[in-house]
Design a protein around this motif. Sequence first.
Motif, PDB file in Angstrom:
ATOM      1  N   ASP A   1       0.836  -1.213   0.000  1.00 52.52           N
ATOM      2  CA  ASP A   1       0.000   0.000   0.000  1.00 52.52           C
ATOM      3  C   ASP A   1       0.866   1.257   0.000  1.00 52.52           C
ATOM      4  O   ASP A   1       0.562   2.232  -0.697  1.00 52.52           O
ATOM      5  CB  ASP A   1      -0.933   0.008   1.218  1.00 52.52           C
ATOM      6  N   ASP A   2       1.950   1.239   0.777  1.00 51.44           N
ATOM      7  CA  ASP A   2       2.848   2.393   0.825  1.00 51.44           C
ATOM      8  C   ASP A   2       3.484   2.648  -0.542  1.00 51.44           C
ATOM      9  O   ASP A   2       3.638   3.798  -0.961  1.00 51.44           O
ATOM     10  CB  ASP A   2       3.953   2.175   1.863  1.00 51.44           C
ATOM     11  N   LEU A   3       3.841   1.567  -1.230  1.00 48.11           N
ATOM     12  CA  LEU A   3       4.497   1.723  -2.530  1.00 48.11           C
ATOM     13  C   LEU A   3       3.499   2.137  -3.613  1.00 48.11           C
ATOM     14  O   LEU A   3       3.869   2.821  -4.568  1.00 48.11           O
ATOM     15  CB  LEU A   3       5.216   0.427  -2.913  1.00 48.11           C
ATOM     16  N   LYS A   4       2.244   1.725  -3.470  1.00 48.16           N
ATOM     17  CA  LYS A   4       1.214   2.202  -4.401  1.00 48.16           C
ATOM     18  C   LYS A   4       1.030   3.702  -4.275  1.00 48.16           C
ATOM     19  O   LYS A   4       0.942   4.430  -5.262  1.00 48.16           O
ATOM     20  CB  LYS A   4      -0.123   1.481  -4.131  1.00 48.16           C
TER      21      LYS A   4
ATOM     22  N   THR B   1       3.993   5.692  -5.747  1.00 50.99           N
ATOM     23  CA  THR B   1       4.104   5.744  -7.211  1.00 50.99           C
ATOM     24  C   THR B   1       2.803   6.164  -7.886  1.00 50.99           C
ATOM     25  O   THR B   1       2.664   6.023  -9.099  1.00 50.99           O
ATOM     26  CB  THR B   1       4.497   4.361  -7.757  1.00 50.99           C
ATOM     27  N   ASN B   2       1.854   6.684  -7.072  1.00 52.79           N
ATOM     28  CA  ASN B   2       0.540   7.050  -7.624  1.00 52.79           C
ATOM     29  C   ASN B   2      -0.073   5.854  -8.333  1.00 52.79           C
ATOM     30  O   ASN B   2      -0.512   5.933  -9.490  1.00 52.79           O
ATOM     31  CB  ASN B   2       0.659   8.252  -8.572  1.00 52.79           C
ATOM     32  N   ASN B   3      -0.099   4.730  -7.595  1.00 52.56           N
ATOM     33  CA  ASN B   3      -0.625   3.454  -8.106  1.00 52.56           C
ATOM     34  C   ASN B   3       0.122   2.997  -9.357  1.00 52.56           C
ATOM     35  O   ASN B   3      -0.467   2.557 -10.335  1.00 52.56           O
ATOM     36  CB  ASN B   3      -2.131   3.550  -8.386  1.00 52.56           C
ATOM     37  N   HIS B   4       1.457   3.122  -9.313  1.00 53.38           N
ATOM     38  CA  HIS B   4       2.333   2.702 -10.416  1.00 53.38           C
ATOM     39  C   HIS B   4       1.925   3.369 -11.734  1.00 53.38           C
ATOM     40  O   HIS B   4       1.835   2.732 -12.777  1.00 53.38           O
ATOM     41  CB  HIS B   4       2.319   1.179 -10.566  1.00 53.38           C
TER      42      HIS B   4
ATOM     43  N   LYS C   1       9.726   6.055 -10.244  1.00 55.09           N
ATOM     44  CA  LYS C   1      10.113   7.074  -9.279  1.00 55.09           C
ATOM     45  C   LYS C   1       9.028   7.126  -8.215  1.00 55.09           C
ATOM     46  O   LYS C   1       7.842   7.217  -8.533  1.00 55.09           O
ATOM     47  CB  LYS C   1      10.234   8.439  -9.965  1.00 55.09           C
ATOM     48  N   GLY C   2       9.426   7.053  -6.967  1.00 58.67           N
ATOM     49  CA  GLY C   2       8.452   7.044  -5.874  1.00 58.67           C
ATOM     50  C   GLY C   2       8.748   8.124  -4.854  1.00 58.67           C
ATOM     51  O   GLY C   2       9.904   8.522  -4.675  1.00 58.67           O
ATOM     52  N   ILE C   3       7.704   8.607  -4.195  1.00 58.63           N
ATOM     53  CA  ILE C   3       7.856   9.583  -3.119  1.00 58.63           C
ATOM     54  C   ILE C   3       7.194   9.004  -1.874  1.00 58.63           C
ATOM     55  O   ILE C   3       5.973   8.836  -1.832  1.00 58.63           O
ATOM     56  CB  ILE C   3       7.204  10.933  -3.486  1.00 58.63           C
ATOM     57  N   LEU C   4       8.005   8.661  -0.872  1.00 57.69           N
ATOM     58  CA  LEU C   4       7.490   8.045   0.343  1.00 57.69           C
ATOM     59  C   LEU C   4       6.776   9.072   1.219  1.00 57.69           C
ATOM     60  O   LEU C   4       6.819  10.276   0.950  1.00 57.69           O
ATOM     61  CB  LEU C   4       8.636   7.391   1.120  1.00 57.69           C
TER      62      LEU C   4
END
Length: 327
Positions: free
Chosen positions: A96-99, A102-105, A121-124
């Motif tokens: 859920d955190d990674l979704k 990444t804005n749901n990949h 690219k992800g923003i935690l």
Amino acid sequence: MKNGAGCNPIPVPDHRLPLISIALDGYEGDGMKNGAGCNPIPVPDHRLPLISIALGRQRKIINLREKFFQQNGGIMLQQRSNCEGSVQSAKIVTADDLKKATNNHHESRVLGQGGQGTVYKGILSDNTIVAIKKSKVADQSQTRIEQFINEVIILSQVNHTNVVKLLGCCLESQVPLLVYEFITDGTLYDHIHAVGHNTSSMTWENRLSIATETATVLSYLHPAVSTPIIHRDVKSTNILLDDNYTAKVSDFGASRLIPIDQSQLTTLVQGTLGYLDPEYFHTSQLSEKSDVYGFGAVLVELLTGKKSLSFDRPEVERNLTKYLFPQ
């Protein structure tokens, strides 16, 4: 009359009782002390089915996560971690955190795609910018799972300023995900061959510095760590650069740990043409020399500005390293 019925008040019915009865909604009985009394009507708890449904869903989610954990090599990771140990442990990150990161990949977050999957690219939640590698859904073979677990184990034992840091991993999703520090300026290959870059911006000083930093990584991996590590796929696309042209070696999925009492290891041949050690290719004997050959191919690429392998060149020149250094 005195001897008759007399004069008595006519009983008046108490009309307040129905009002009392109406006022006590949710109760039953006649309200009489010597009668049925006045008792609350039992109300069925309609929350019970909802609680049951919620618990059932939660149980299914837990079971599914356990299934994915095993499917993605969680047991293998635990076993290898116990056997081989690690310098540091990768943080466990939820799907859920990674979704969210990444804005749901979303496709707008894609940094690159390759044979092993997609990098986003992800923003935690703490605003840390990261790179998230998501394996291909279709490629859940035992070999791919082993590569994934291998990368986690290897990078958990590596601590070098010129190696991309592994920050976390997620095993409880349909496909495994790895979370790395974000390197800002793409791959060395992109810079050399002007994929979205101006080649003139990379000076000779930059090139020599990148070569030196990559060499220090191999020097660290081969004899310096407790168990020597062979990267096994040294190439310009696996060397990332930040805004200052600092080199960061990445992608340890194919890497192998070499027991201290051995100088080489027999494995299935794996690597990239143009960077692949011919001796390893013909004998399946993997050694430190295999990485050195790949590094040599990167050096030639840096010096000439030409691709290590190109089918646009005459056949004799296709493999640049072989052409320049024939055996």
